[in-house]
Design a protein around this motif. Structure first.
Motif, PDB file in Angstrom:
ATOM      1  N   LEU A  96       0.833  -1.207   0.000  1.00  0.00           N
ATOM      2  CA  LEU A  96       0.000   0.000   0.000  1.00  0.00           C
ATOM      3  C   LEU A  96       0.866   1.255   0.000  1.00  0.00           C
ATOM      4  N   THR A  97       1.962   1.227   0.776  1.00  0.00           N
ATOM      5  CA  THR A  97       2.885   2.364   0.783  1.00  0.00           C
ATOM      6  C   THR A  97       3.425   2.627  -0.618  1.00  0.00           C
ATOM      7  N   GLY A  98       3.761   1.536  -1.327  1.00  0.00           N
ATOM      8  CA  GLY A  98       4.235   1.671  -2.702  1.00  0.00           C
ATOM      9  C   GLY A  98       3.204   2.294  -3.621  1.00  0.00           C
ATOM     10  N   VAL A  99       1.950   1.899  -3.455  1.00  0.00           N
ATOM     11  CA  VAL A  99       0.865   2.463  -4.280  1.00  0.00           C
ATOM     12  C   VAL A  99       0.723   3.955  -4.006  1.00  0.00           C
ATOM     13  N   MET A 100       0.732   4.327  -2.723  1.00  0.00           N
ATOM     14  CA  MET A 100       0.579   5.750  -2.371  1.00  0.00           C
ATOM     15  C   MET A 100       1.771   6.576  -2.830  1.00  0.00           C
ATOM     16  N   ALA A 101       2.959   5.944  -2.893  1.00  0.00           N
ATOM     17  CA  ALA A 101       4.168   6.663  -3.302  1.00  0.00           C
ATOM     18  C   ALA A 101       4.412   6.583  -4.799  1.00  0.00           C
ATOM     19  N   SER A 102       3.466   6.028  -5.550  1.00  0.00           N
ATOM     20  CA  SER A 102       3.648   5.871  -6.998  1.00  0.00           C
ATOM     21  C   SER A 102       3.474   7.186  -7.753  1.00  0.00           C
ATOM     22  N   THR A 103       2.862   8.173  -7.110  1.00  0.00           N
ATOM     23  CA  THR A 103       2.755   9.506  -7.712  1.00  0.00           C
ATOM     24  C   THR A 103       3.783  10.427  -7.055  1.00  0.00           C
ATOM     25  N   VAL A 104       4.195  11.441  -7.770  1.00  0.00           N
ATOM     26  CA  VAL A 104       5.203  12.372  -7.244  1.00  0.00           C
ATOM     27  C   VAL A 104       4.700  13.029  -5.967  1.00  0.00           C
ATOM     28  N   GLU A 105       3.440  13.475  -5.969  1.00  0.00           N
ATOM     29  CA  GLU A 105       2.878  14.138  -4.788  1.00  0.00           C
ATOM     30  C   GLU A 105       2.817  13.181  -3.602  1.00  0.00           C
ATOM     31  N   GLY A 106       2.307  11.976  -3.838  1.00  0.00           N
ATOM     32  CA  GLY A 106       2.212  11.000  -2.753  1.00  0.00           C
ATOM     33  C   GLY A 106       3.571  10.643  -2.198  1.00  0.00           C
ATOM     34  N   PHE A 107       4.568  10.489  -3.081  1.00  0.00           N
ATOM     35  CA  PHE A 107       5.928  10.158  -2.645  1.00  0.00           C
ATOM     36  C   PHE A 107       6.495  11.262  -1.759  1.00  0.00           C
ATOM     37  N   GLN A 108       6.273  12.515  -2.170  1.00  0.00           N
ATOM     38  CA  GLN A 108       6.792  13.641  -1.391  1.00  0.00           C
ATOM     39  C   GLN A 108       6.163  13.702  -0.001  1.00  0.00           C
ATOM     40  N   ILE A 109       4.836  13.473   0.066  1.00  0.00           N
ATOM     41  CA  ILE A 109       4.146  13.480   1.362  1.00  0.00           C
ATOM     42  C   ILE A 109       4.726  12.405   2.278  1.00  0.00           C
ATOM     43  N   LEU A 110       4.892  11.179   1.754  1.00  0.00           N
ATOM     44  CA  LEU A 110       5.408  10.078   2.564  1.00  0.00           C
ATOM     45  C   LEU A 110       6.878  10.280   2.931  1.00  0.00           C
ATOM     46  N   GLN A 111       7.627  10.913   2.042  1.00  0.00           N
ATOM     47  CA  GLN A 111       9.036  11.156   2.335  1.00  0.00           C
ATOM     48  C   GLN A 111       9.198  12.217   3.423  1.00  0.00           C
ATOM     49  N   GLU A 112       8.337  13.248   3.389  1.00  0.00           N
ATOM     50  CA  GLU A 112       8.369  14.279   4.438  1.00  0.00           C
ATOM     51  C   GLU A 112       8.092  13.678   5.808  1.00  0.00           C
ATOM     52  N   ARG A 113       7.231  12.669   5.851  1.00  0.00           N
ATOM     53  CA  ARG A 113       6.904  11.993   7.120  1.00  0.00           C
ATOM     54  C   ARG A 113       7.897  10.881   7.454  1.00  0.00           C
ATOM     55  N   LEU A 114       8.940  10.721   6.617  1.00  0.00           N
ATOM     56  CA  LEU A 114       9.958   9.659   6.763  1.00  0.00           C
ATOM     57  C   LEU A 114       9.353   8.254   6.634  1.00  0.00           C
ATOM     58  N   THR A 115       8.163   8.185   6.058  1.00  0.00           N
ATOM     59  CA  THR A 115       7.470   6.902   5.960  1.00  0.00           C
ATOM     60  C   THR A 115       8.169   5.935   5.026  1.00  0.00           C
ATOM     61  N   VAL A 116       8.549   6.401   3.820  1.00  0.00           N
ATOM     62  CA  VAL A 116       9.187   5.484   2.859  1.00  0.00           C
ATOM     63  C   VAL A 116      10.510   4.951   3.403  1.00  0.00           C
ATOM     64  N   ASP A 117      11.247   5.796   4.151  1.00  0.00           N
ATOM     65  CA  ASP A 117      12.516   5.344   4.733  1.00  0.00           C
ATOM     66  C   ASP A 117      12.280   4.213   5.730  1.00  0.00           C
ATOM     67  N   GLU A 118      11.249   4.370   6.561  1.00  0.00           N
ATOM     68  CA  GLU A 118      10.982   3.378   7.595  1.00  0.00           C
ATOM     69  C   GLU A 118      10.408   2.082   7.021  1.00  0.00           C
ATOM     70  N   VAL A 119       9.483   2.226   6.080  1.00  0.00           N
ATOM     71  CA  VAL A 119       8.807   1.051   5.538  1.00  0.00           C
ATOM     72  C   VAL A 119       9.756   0.173   4.731  1.00  0.00           C
ATOM     73  N   PHE A 120      10.628   0.776   3.921  1.00  0.00           N
ATOM     74  CA  PHE A 120      11.474   0.006   3.023  1.00  0.00           C
ATOM     75  C   PHE A 120      12.881  -0.249   3.574  1.00  0.00           C
TER      76      PHE A 120
END
Length: 635
Positions: A96-120
């Motif tokens: 689900l994190t990958g799906v939400m980060a598949s768009t530039v906007e979604g990726f930026q939001i998750l990166q600001e929250r450090l979510t992609v770093d933690e999940v992957f």
């Protein structure tokens, strides 16, 4: 609360769909809370895949998931930091994190929250002891595959030094994980070419292929075959810079592989060679040509006039196309081979008078297609081989290959086709060939434990044919396939009836039919459980006028454990009376539960969310009446 204003104009729902959207928005926080609960899991985790499919479709249609469903961000954070979560839920969360980060906007939001770093971050899951679970590794791969749709994701992948983990997963102990890792590596190389940040990845990939392509021992042959298919995919789609680098890197190892003359690698090796040399016309044009040839052949009563040279020319064309780079071309060619073979009825007329290509030309090509890298082609080859049931020594080799596909193929299409092949063979035989009957236990055993629900349903269809054959001549009443219980019931003559019953039941146990029915009865997929329940009711009706003492053995896992718990004290025995088990299963009540579905109310994502909540509520209450569990249904 966001409504259609947050959706693109072309995807705004009508009033009915809008109401459903609002209800989904209101239900989703409860679903997220349920899934994020410590140690929580669902009776049917396929519902998580269906939920992910819905989110993926919404995202692809332009819906902003973090805006429309803000609870998803909290859900991802909670599960990421809760190492007690069920692996299936963690897998779902990463995807689900990958799906939400598949768009530039979604990726930026998750990166600001450090979510992609933690999940992957692989070390997080390794430290929690969860990386050992294949579903978590698979979720990591698919999550990255979902996310890798824009340059920002590639930069993140490189900066996080994930390439080493991806290389390790290429040879994972799980075939499903290794296959997915192959596809992710191919996607990264092909999707981002010719991005400049890709240079380091291309170089490290080339080094990896050089070192890993040549098998150092027999057990590494499968790894080499997977890497050869990866190379084929890259070379068939790569632009000049990437093509040059990869082909140069693998040329040496490929020559070494050729000199080993290993028959198991012949087909993948040929595919790599073809990927470097052959091209084809438009696929639609080729398909129309095949159909024209078939139509022409069908109206010709005698083709014996056709010269040997013309037949050889056609054979060369087909041989080239069945090895084409594009799977659609290979699939069309396999379909053509089977369709032209079907034009010749069983007769004493020589096949060269009826067919352009005889079985000696066609069968080797279809056998090779069984090992094609694309599952659709493999499935087509299995299907078209049904035209060659009566070909002596060929059949033995084909059956061996088909059983291997059923056991080892990672794609459901191919495995479904294998079971359907044996169903067709059994149905078309006036007698039961020894080769077919000796294969039945293996087919039923692997088919009933398959991960794909359609494979399991087809396996139960084969079990139905075996029951009909074993109990032939004992039908108590005509039956119709669309009746409420669409299975026949049987009756035995009074003379030697007990012997007839016991002999027939013993035969069904020996074939593996009874264990297939019990396995299906306890299966989590509703269509499988429903069909197995119907068949068990038919068997119970057959046995009800006799006191049968035939016993079957219980496995130490799965349905065997369920029946042990149901029967109580068995004094340590692995054997149980079949008739006694049938009496204890409460089949009619189970049939009533399995026959119910939320589809009659609404077949939609909303129905799925409601099912998840209801199933979890019932699952968590110990006081639920036996047999009244809620079945999470497909939508």
């Amino acid at each position: 609360m966001h409504t259609s204003a947050s959706l693109p104009q072309s995807h705004r729902p009508d009033h009915c769909a809008l109401d459903s959207h609002r209800e989904c928005v209101s239900l989703l926080p409860r679903v997220c809370e349920l899934l994020a609960a410590s140690g929580s899991c669902l009776p049917d985790d396929t519902s998580l895949e269906k939920l992910l499919d819905w989110f993926t479709q919404l995202s692809q249609n332009g819906t902003s998931l973090h805006e429309n469903f803000p609870c998803l961000l909290e859900f991802i954070s909670t599960v990421t930091h809760n190492t007690a979560s069920d692996p299936a839920v963690i897998c779902f969360m990463i995807k689900l994190t990958g799906v939400m980060a598949s768009t530039v906007e979604g990726f930026q939001i998750l990166q600001e929250r450090l979510t992609v770093d933690e999940v992957f971050k692989v070390q997080r899951w390794q430290g929690a002891g969860l990386w050992e679970d294949p579903s978590v590794r698979s979720g990591w791969i698919h999550g990255l595959r979902n996310m890798m749709q824009h340059p920002g994701a590639l930069s993140f992948f490189i900066q996080s030094e994930m390439m080493g983990h991806l290389f390790l997963l290429q040879t994972d102990s799980s075939l499903f994980v290794a296959s997915s890792a192959n596809q992710l590596l191919a996607h990264i190389l092909l999707f981002y070419q010719p991005e400049s940040p890709l240079t380091d990845i291309v170089m490290s990939t080339c080094d990896y292929l050089k070192q890993s392509l040549l098998p150092k021992e027999q057990k590494q042959l499968q790894q080499s075959a997977r890497l050869l298919r990866l190379i084929t995919q890259i070379l068939s789609q790569a632009g000049a810079p990437l093509w040059d680098k990869v082909s140069e890197a693998v040329s040496g190892p490929l020559k070494d592989l050729v000199t080993t003359e290993n028959s198991q690698l012949t087909v993948p090796l040929m595919e790599v060679i073809l990927a470097a040399n052959w091209y084809v016309n438009k696929i639609q044009v080729l398909h129309k040509c095949y159909q024209a040839v078939l139509k022409w052949t069908s109206v010709c009563t005698d083709l014996s006039w056709m010269s040997y040279q013309l037949r050889q020319d056609l054979l060369r064309v087909v041989q080239k196309r069945v090895c084409d780079l594009r799977w659609e071309v290979r699939d069309s060619t396999v379909e053509f081979l089977g369709q032209q073979a079907a034009l010749a009825p069983s007769s004493s007329i020589p096949s060269q008078s009826l067919l352009l290509l005889d079985e000696c030309s066609t069968l080797p090509l279809l056998r090779e297609a069984l090992q094609d890298q694309e599952n659709y082609v493999r499935a087509s080859a299995v299907s078209k081989l049904q035209e060659f049931f009566q070909l002596g020594s060929w059949v033995t080799d084909i059956v061996t290959k088909l059983l291997s596909i059923l056991c080892e193929d990672t794609e459901g299409f191919s495995r479904r086709a294998v079971v359907q092949y044996f169903i067709s063979w059994f149905s078309s035989s006036s007698s039961s060939p020894s080769l077919l009957m000796s294969s039945i236990p293996s087919i039923l055993s692997h088919g009933s434990s398959d991960l794909d629900w359609e494979v399991k349903v087809h396996t139960l269809e084969l079990a139905t044919l075996l029951m009909d054959s074993t109990l032939a001549g004992h039908l108590t009443q005509p039956w119709h396939p669309y009746a409420a219980i669409s299975q026949p019931t049987y009756n035995f003559s009074s003379q030697n009836s007990e012997t007839n019953v016991e002999d027939s039941l013993s035969k069904l146990i020996e074939q593996g039919v009874i264990s297939t029915l019990f396995s299906g009865f306890y299966d989590c997929d509703r269509p499988v459980g429903l069909k197995a329940c119907q068949l068990l009711i038919s068997l119970q009706e057959t046995l009800k006028k006799s006191e049968c003492t035939v016993k079957c053995s219980l496995p130490s896992w799965g349905w065997g454990q369920e029946i042990r718990a149901l029967m109580g004290n068995l004094n340590g025995s692995d054997l149980v009376n079949v008739q006694e088990v049938l009496r204890c299963l409460n089949l009619e009540q189970r049939l009533c539960v399995l026959s119910q579905s939320s589809d009659h109310v609404q077949n939609s994502p909303l129905s799925l969310l409601q099912d998840i909540l209801t199933a979890r509520d019932v699952h968590s209450h110990a006081g639920t009446a036996e047999g009244q569990e809620i079945i999470v249904d497909c939508y």
